[in-house]
Design a protein around this motif. Sequence first.
Motif, mmCIF file in Angstrom:
data_model
loop_
_atom_site.group_PDB
_atom_site.id
_atom_site.type_symbol
_atom_site.label_atom_id
_atom_site.label_comp_id
_atom_site.label_asym_id
_atom_site.label_seq_id
_atom_site.Cartn_x
_atom_site.Cartn_y
_atom_site.Cartn_z
ATOM 1 N N TYR A 43 41.215 23.514 48.454
ATOM 2 C CA TYR A 43 41.456 24.954 48.421
ATOM 3 C C TYR A 43 42.637 25.261 47.499
ATOM 4 N N ILE A 44 42.535 26.361 46.774
ATOM 5 C CA ILE A 44 43.683 26.915 46.058
ATOM 6 C C ILE A 44 43.860 28.339 46.559
ATOM 7 N N ALA A 45 44.991 28.598 47.214
ATOM 8 C CA ALA A 45 45.283 29.930 47.749
ATOM 9 C C ALA A 45 46.398 30.552 46.928
ATOM 10 N N ASN A 46 46.172 31.779 46.512
ATOM 11 C CA ASN A 46 47.096 32.441 45.603
ATOM 12 C C ASN A 46 47.331 33.871 46.064
ATOM 13 N N CYS A 47 48.594 34.273 46.180
ATOM 14 C CA CYS A 47 48.908 35.657 46.540
ATOM 15 C C CYS A 47 48.616 36.554 45.346
ATOM 16 N N GLY A 48 47.383 36.932 45.219
ATOM 17 C CA GLY A 48 46.966 37.796 44.129
ATOM 18 C C GLY A 48 46.055 38.886 44.660
ATOM 19 N N CYS A 49 45.563 39.715 43.778
ATOM 20 C CA CYS A 49 44.652 40.779 44.183
ATOM 21 C C CYS A 49 43.703 41.068 43.027
ATOM 22 N N LEU A 50 42.556 41.607 43.363
ATOM 23 C CA LEU A 50 41.588 41.975 42.339
ATOM 24 C C LEU A 50 42.058 43.228 41.607
ATOM 25 N N PRO A 51 41.625 43.405 40.370
ATOM 26 C CA PRO A 51 41.902 44.678 39.690
ATOM 27 C C PRO A 51 41.360 45.846 40.510
ATOM 28 N N GLU A 52 41.965 46.991 40.336
ATOM 29 C CA GLU A 52 41.598 48.168 41.114
ATOM 30 C C GLU A 52 40.106 48.454 41.010
ATOM 31 N N SER A 53 39.488 48.679 42.159
ATOM 32 C CA SER A 53 38.064 49.026 42.322
ATOM 33 C C SER A 53 37.133 47.835 42.151
ATOM 34 N N TRP A 54 37.665 46.647 41.889
ATOM 35 C CA TRP A 54 36.807 45.472 41.755
ATOM 36 C C TRP A 54 36.376 44.959 43.118
ATOM 37 N N THR A 55 35.198 44.335 43.145
ATOM 38 C CA THR A 55 34.707 43.639 44.324
ATOM 39 C C THR A 55 34.483 42.177 43.956
ATOM 40 N N LEU A 56 34.110 41.377 44.947
ATOM 41 C CA LEU A 56 33.806 39.971 44.682
ATOM 42 C C LEU A 56 32.654 39.853 43.688
ATOM 43 N N GLU A 57 31.722 40.797 43.756
ATOM 44 C CA GLU A 57 30.593 40.793 42.823
ATOM 45 C C GLU A 57 31.074 40.986 41.386
ATOM 46 N N ASN A 58 32.027 41.901 41.186
ATOM 47 C CA ASN A 58 32.599 42.089 39.850
ATOM 48 C C ASN A 58 33.277 40.815 39.364
ATOM 49 N N LEU A 59 34.005 40.171 40.275
ATOM 50 C CA LEU A 59 34.753 38.968 39.918
ATOM 51 C C LEU A 59 33.824 37.856 39.454
ATOM 52 N N MET A 60 32.713 37.672 40.168
ATOM 53 C CA MET A 60 31.812 36.566 39.864
ATOM 54 C C MET A 60 30.877 36.877 38.698
ATOM 55 N N GLY A 61 30.743 38.154 38.342
ATOM 56 C CA GLY A 61 29.885 38.525 37.225
ATOM 57 C C GLY A 61 30.650 38.528 35.915
ATOM 58 N N LYS A 62 29.970 38.870 34.851
ATOM 59 C CA LYS A 62 30.622 38.959 33.546
ATOM 60 C C LYS A 62 31.552 40.163 33.547
ATOM 61 N N HIS A 63 32.787 39.962 33.085
ATOM 62 C CA HIS A 63 33.762 41.047 33.115
ATOM 63 C C HIS A 63 34.784 40.866 32.008
ATOM 64 N N ALA A 64 35.446 41.954 31.684
ATOM 65 C CA ALA A 64 36.518 41.902 30.693
ATOM 66 C C ALA A 64 37.754 41.260 31.312
ATOM 67 N N SER A 65 38.612 40.731 30.466
ATOM 68 C CA SER A 65 39.851 40.132 30.948
ATOM 69 C C SER A 65 40.786 41.221 31.458
ATOM 70 N N SER A 66 41.281 41.052 32.684
ATOM 71 C CA SER A 66 42.192 42.038 33.271
ATOM 72 C C SER A 66 43.245 41.318 34.102
ATOM 73 N N PRO A 67 44.148 40.567 33.451
ATOM 74 C CA PRO A 67 45.127 39.777 34.200
ATOM 75 C C PRO A 67 46.163 40.648 34.897
ATOM 76 N N TYR A 68 46.572 40.213 36.071
ATOM 77 C CA TYR A 68 47.606 40.933 36.816
ATOM 78 C C TYR A 68 48.931 40.881 36.062
ATOM 79 N N ASN A 69 49.170 39.773 35.364
ATOM 80 C CA ASN A 69 50.390 39.601 34.565
ATOM 81 C C ASN A 69 50.000 39.444 33.092
ATOM 82 N N PRO A 70 49.761 40.542 32.385
ATOM 83 C CA PRO A 70 49.233 40.442 31.019
ATOM 84 C C PRO A 70 50.166 39.747 30.038
#
Length: 453
Positions: A289-316
């Motif tokens: 397991y890798i556990a990280n105190c992070g969060c998804l970009p606003e309005s994203w769901t797990l489906e967005n995360l696993m699908g094709k998406h633009a780069s949106s790093p929390y720390n650009p």
Amino acid sequence: MPESQNTEWKSRWKDEYLEWICGYANAQGGKIYIGCDDSGKIVGVPNACKLLEDIPNKVRDAMGIIVGVNLMNESGKEYIEIDVPPYPIGISCKGIYYYRSGSTRQILTGPALEAFLMRKRGATWDNLPLPAFSLDDVDDETVKHFKQWAARKGRIDQSVLDEPKDVLMEKLHLMNGPYLTNAAMLLFSKDPEKWQLGAYVKIGYFETDADLLYQDEIHGSILEQIDKIVELVYLKYMKAKITYEGMQRIERYFVPEEALREALLNSLCHKRYQSGVPIQISVYEDKLYIANCGCLPESWTLENLMGKHASSPYNPNIAHVFYLAGFIESWGRGIEKICAACQKDGVPQPEYTINPGDIMIKFTAPEERIVRVTEKVTEKVTEKVTDKEQELLILLTEDPGYTMPQLAERLRLSRKTVAARLKKLKEAGLIQRIGSDRKGYWKLSNQDRCNPH
């Protein structure tokens, strides 16, 4: 029509629904229907005209915003539609910030509230100035390594890399006004924990969820952490399934190195460092397991995360330096690369879990890759050896062919220390060396208790 992330059905008005309106305003907007049951069936509301006047005033007084409140009618039954637009600034309801996430209402406090307000202002935590961190705190050796990585990758002009470090920091967008930023501190400080608690990675080997056998911590610049983590995980924590094809020794781990490296880079780029919690890697014989105190970009769901998406790093800004160093791409393909590496290596796809405070990725070992080492040493054997010697004994059980240099490398110890522990195990009658130092192997004297499964 069922309720959704942007729709709520309520049979009657309650003032507590002001909190839901606030949550919608802070997220993607939404609609609340008053006079409908949970399935969306119109049941009507008796005081619709009064609500038409009261609700806008209550919203204005509690939040200082305007929402659309409309009187609706269907089959002679009146009901109210409250249309909440998304607001570009943070909205509080009587001093408390609410946020709509999925189908739940969350109260934002602490680091989560700080991050939310920064996003609304178009700012990021990694770009905040850190007046206490100066150029004298920028580690020259880390800067040198970055220049070497970046020069090899060729994503930044050599003339920029030849600049002195004060100019380089500015060119890397690691200055905010006259000050270096949080990103500069994490990337180029030898000891970032001096300024930010939890800026390290913790690794532990677990027999069960309750039984931690041993652990390590990786500190220092996050640019330097990645190679140290990967090396330590494969040398000390993850057990390779060893087979032979003729005289050739084949080692196969249940997490491909490319997948592990990409997952770690994702964690370092997307972590909410202000949480003060380290990235945690939990290794078992059959999962990681890798556990990280992070969060998804606003309005994203797990489906967005696993699908094709633009780069949106929390720390650009951190991600930008990682990109220039050749560690990552800038196309949001990290998860795609992780999944592709697992598929290519014939291991299960990773599983992602999104929790309110963290994001966790789980790698699972197929049965044929599991090296069962936790049942090797019985209580009788354990009584004879220390925890450090037991760790060595487990490695020898895993692969009796380990040489002294290999054991020293796996345990990250000097050969002298390993030799001393081997001597104690031999004196205890638990192991003996068969054959030469180079071509021999270790025979465990307690084979009935220490055989691999």
